[in-house]
Structures are given as structure tokens and as C-alpha cells.
Write a protein that holds these residues in place. Sequence first.
Motif, mmCIF file in Angstrom:
data_model
loop_
_atom_site.group_PDB
_atom_site.id
_atom_site.type_symbol
_atom_site.label_atom_id
_atom_site.label_comp_id
_atom_site.label_asym_id
_atom_site.label_seq_id
_atom_site.Cartn_x
_atom_site.Cartn_y
_atom_site.Cartn_z
ATOM 1 N N PRO A 69 0.812 -1.218 0.000
ATOM 2 C CA PRO A 69 0.000 0.000 0.000
ATOM 3 C C PRO A 69 0.843 1.266 0.000
ATOM 4 N N THR A 70 2.012 1.224 0.674
ATOM 5 C CA THR A 70 2.875 2.402 0.695
ATOM 6 C C THR A 70 3.341 2.763 -0.708
ATOM 7 N N GLU A 71 3.701 1.770 -1.513
ATOM 8 C CA GLU A 71 4.102 2.028 -2.897
ATOM 9 C C GLU A 71 2.982 2.693 -3.687
ATOM 10 N N ILE A 72 1.758 2.306 -3.401
ATOM 11 C CA ILE A 72 0.601 2.826 -4.144
ATOM 12 C C ILE A 72 0.209 4.210 -3.662
ATOM 13 N N PHE A 73 0.092 4.392 -2.348
ATOM 14 C CA PHE A 73 -0.487 5.625 -1.819
ATOM 15 C C PHE A 73 0.519 6.752 -1.591
ATOM 16 N N ALA A 74 1.766 6.436 -1.278
ATOM 17 C CA ALA A 74 2.727 7.486 -0.942
ATOM 18 C C ALA A 74 2.896 8.524 -2.051
ATOM 19 N N PRO A 75 2.998 8.136 -3.335
ATOM 20 C CA PRO A 75 3.133 9.168 -4.372
ATOM 21 C C PRO A 75 1.902 10.060 -4.501
ATOM 22 N N LEU A 76 0.752 9.588 -4.026
ATOM 23 C CA LEU A 76 -0.500 10.330 -4.186
ATOM 24 C C LEU A 76 -0.865 11.143 -2.953
ATOM 25 N N ILE A 110 -6.386 -0.284 -0.858
ATOM 26 C CA ILE A 110 -7.435 0.498 -0.216
ATOM 27 C C ILE A 110 -6.938 0.943 1.159
ATOM 28 N N MET A 111 -7.332 2.122 1.571
ATOM 29 C CA MET A 111 -7.126 2.563 2.945
ATOM 30 C C MET A 111 -8.347 3.382 3.345
ATOM 31 N N GLY A 112 -8.571 3.507 4.653
ATOM 32 C CA GLY A 112 -9.752 4.254 5.050
ATOM 33 C C GLY A 112 -9.890 4.341 6.550
ATOM 34 N N ASP A 113 -11.037 4.850 6.961
ATOM 35 C CA ASP A 113 -11.418 4.859 8.364
ATOM 36 C C ASP A 113 -12.852 4.358 8.449
ATOM 37 N N GLN A 114 -13.543 4.666 9.528
ATOM 38 C CA GLN A 114 -14.864 4.080 9.727
ATOM 39 C C GLN A 114 -15.860 4.482 8.649
ATOM 40 N N TYR A 115 -15.786 5.731 8.170
ATOM 41 C CA TYR A 115 -16.799 6.227 7.239
ATOM 42 C C TYR A 115 -16.235 6.673 5.886
ATOM 43 N N ASN A 116 -14.930 6.533 5.681
ATOM 44 C CA ASN A 116 -14.301 7.020 4.452
ATOM 45 C C ASN A 116 -13.298 6.001 3.926
ATOM 46 N N ALA A 117 -13.126 5.985 2.622
ATOM 47 C CA ALA A 117 -12.159 5.062 2.033
ATOM 48 C C ALA A 117 -11.600 5.640 0.744
ATOM 49 N N VAL A 118 -10.392 5.174 0.402
ATOM 50 C CA VAL A 118 -9.736 5.545 -0.850
ATOM 51 C C VAL A 118 -9.277 4.265 -1.520
ATOM 52 N N ILE A 119 -9.582 4.125 -2.803
ATOM 53 C CA ILE A 119 -9.149 2.967 -3.584
ATOM 54 C C ILE A 119 -8.356 3.474 -4.782
ATOM 55 N N VAL A 120 -7.240 2.811 -5.075
ATOM 56 C CA VAL A 120 -6.452 3.145 -6.263
ATOM 57 C C VAL A 120 -6.509 1.964 -7.228
ATOM 58 N N TYR A 121 -6.838 2.248 -8.480
ATOM 59 C CA TYR A 121 -6.880 1.270 -9.556
ATOM 60 C C TYR A 121 -5.793 1.598 -10.577
#
Length: 353
Positions: A69-76, A110-121
Motif C-alpha cells: 500500500p505504501t508504494e501505491i499511496f505514498a506518491p499520491l 485500499i485505505m480508510g477509516d470508519q466512514y471514508n475510504a480511498v481505492i487506487v486502480y
Amino acid sequence: MSDLFDYKKEMSQLRFTETQKKALAEAAASTAAGTAKRRRPVFRTALIAAAMVMALAVGAGAAGILPSPTEIFAPLFGGSVAQTEVIDKIGRPIGASDSDNGITITADAIMGDQYNAVIVYTISRDDGERFFPEGENLDNRMLMMGGFGGASWARGGSHGGAWFVDEEPEDDRIQLVETVSSNVPLTKGTAHTEFEDLRCMAPEADRDEILYPGKWRLRFEVDYEDCSVHLGGGETFSQDDISFTIDELTISPIAVRVAYTADMAVVWSDAPSGRQSPEDAPRAQRFLENIEILLTKTDGTVIDLGRSGGSVSPDYEAGVSHCTKGQVFDEIIPLEELESVSVGGVVYEIPHE
């Protein structure tokens, strides 16, 4: 309509005039423009036109070693030590993919919290050739996906955004980032997503064209750690001749959400499903858009989140309206870098434990 802003229930019935389509296209193209390796803010609705007419989907998992996930989300969303620590804690790899007509779509993480999420495709060409035709890129082409516009495990009232990122304009792939915020928990469930026909439009064009035809369906399990901090409960504020009670405030390194109750049941006009009438716009502002949310960092920076999306649901028997409002941040903000959040002037200190 009980929830004016619940587009996930209503988008399939939306229709746009040619003038509206042109305005949406121009706005989306303007927001999407950028150079290679430019980090796109997480809640930019660069594809809001597409999100309104888009169907995301998700199919069988891909074999092999998954990127972290770090490889995916860190640049964004930021790659500082503190930010990557957050990603390592709450991010989860996915690896579900589907291929059609020489194009593969993969749900990476995917990462998120109780009510929010982010998905990268990731959307890639199977032949390894340049994704865009020579001379074209995200700077001069607005991309759109046919279909619905969100992973389907989100239930209840929800809102979000989506945009494309092209880290390497000369390679065979691009990324699609999707955010979703809901008024019900998101941390577990089975997501179904469906893409159809990747389309593009030049800024000056009056119609779009198919760049890559196809249908892609994916499915994956959602299971990530919630690191939200819950604040508030019972505090009140008044504005626009309405009294509001804050029911709950949740904040995490990726998002903020507030649930509150107004002492008045909003009365919507009899507009067609999925549309907002001119009469409803000022009513929506009083209950949602005019509610101020200010996030203050420990370095003194103040982030105005007043334009966050949300929902308004009237309860006519009780004579109140139940509201939620919030959004995913432009970048990961570790909780130790947050000092306070203010809702309608009510200030909550963020604990640092």
C-alpha cells in the motif's frame, strides 16, 4: 427525496442538458490537467462528470506479489516518514483484476477509516505500448468511464470523487483514484465494481469518443483498520435561524466526518429524482453547505473543509433533519500534526496519545 445528496442511489437516473455536459467537461478537464508525477489532491472531483455517469467494477484477483500500500499511496498522498507509517497501519493491498480487449484494470490497494475510504486502480495496456496515442496525455484529454461511479459495498447515503493520474506519460498505464464517504461504516464488506468503455474528450470538443472499449468486473473483500478518533456529542450551535446539535465528530489521518441534527425538517420541492431544483439550492446551503468545518494543524495552518459533501435527511414526524458532512483530505495528515477541528464554531481539541 429523503436524501438530496445521496448520489449513489440517484445517479442512474440523472440526465444532463448539452450545456450542462459542456460545463462539466470543461471543469473536469481543467482540474485534471497536470504534468507527470504531479500529486492529485485526494478530494478533487476531477472526474465528477464521469463519476455521475460511471460504473466502477472489480473482478478476479491477480496472481503474484502485490505492491505494498505504501508504494501505491505514498506518491499520491505524501511519503514522509509519518505519512508512510499511517499507510502501513491502515492500508491494505487488493490485487483484484479483470482484462478485456487488451486492457487490464486492477484494484491495487485500499485505505480508510470508519466512514471514508480511498481505492487506487491501475488501468494498463496488455501489449506494453504507450497508454495514450502519441502526442496525447491527461493534459489534453479528459478521461471518463462509462457506468456507475463507485465501489458498491458502500451503503446508505454516500458521496465521493474520482480522478485519473498519469505518473509516467510514456508508459503503458494510468491510475484511477476513487474516494467514498458514507453515513454508515465502511470497514468491512464485499466490493463489486464495474467499468465500461474508457472514453476521452478534448477540451474543445463537443462530444466524447471511446478510447478503449470493454467491460471489466472486479470483486474484492474490504477489511482495513479504522484509526478514527471520536469526539463530541451534544454540543450545539445556531446559524441561519436553525439550531444544530452535533451528534458525533470523527477524525482520522485521512478524513473528517461530522453528524449533526437540525431542529427543523427541511422540505424539498417535488423535483425529478436525482435533480436539485433552484428552490432547493438555498435550503441545502442552510443545512449543509453553510456549516463551517475548520481543521487547524499544530503548525498553525488552517484547512477550510466547508465545501465538503454530505447528506440531509428530514424526519417529518420528529420535526428535525439528520445531516452528515465530511471528506477525504488532500493528503494524509498524521493525528499528531492536528491540533483541533471546529464545526459551526464549536472547537474540539484533538488528543495526542
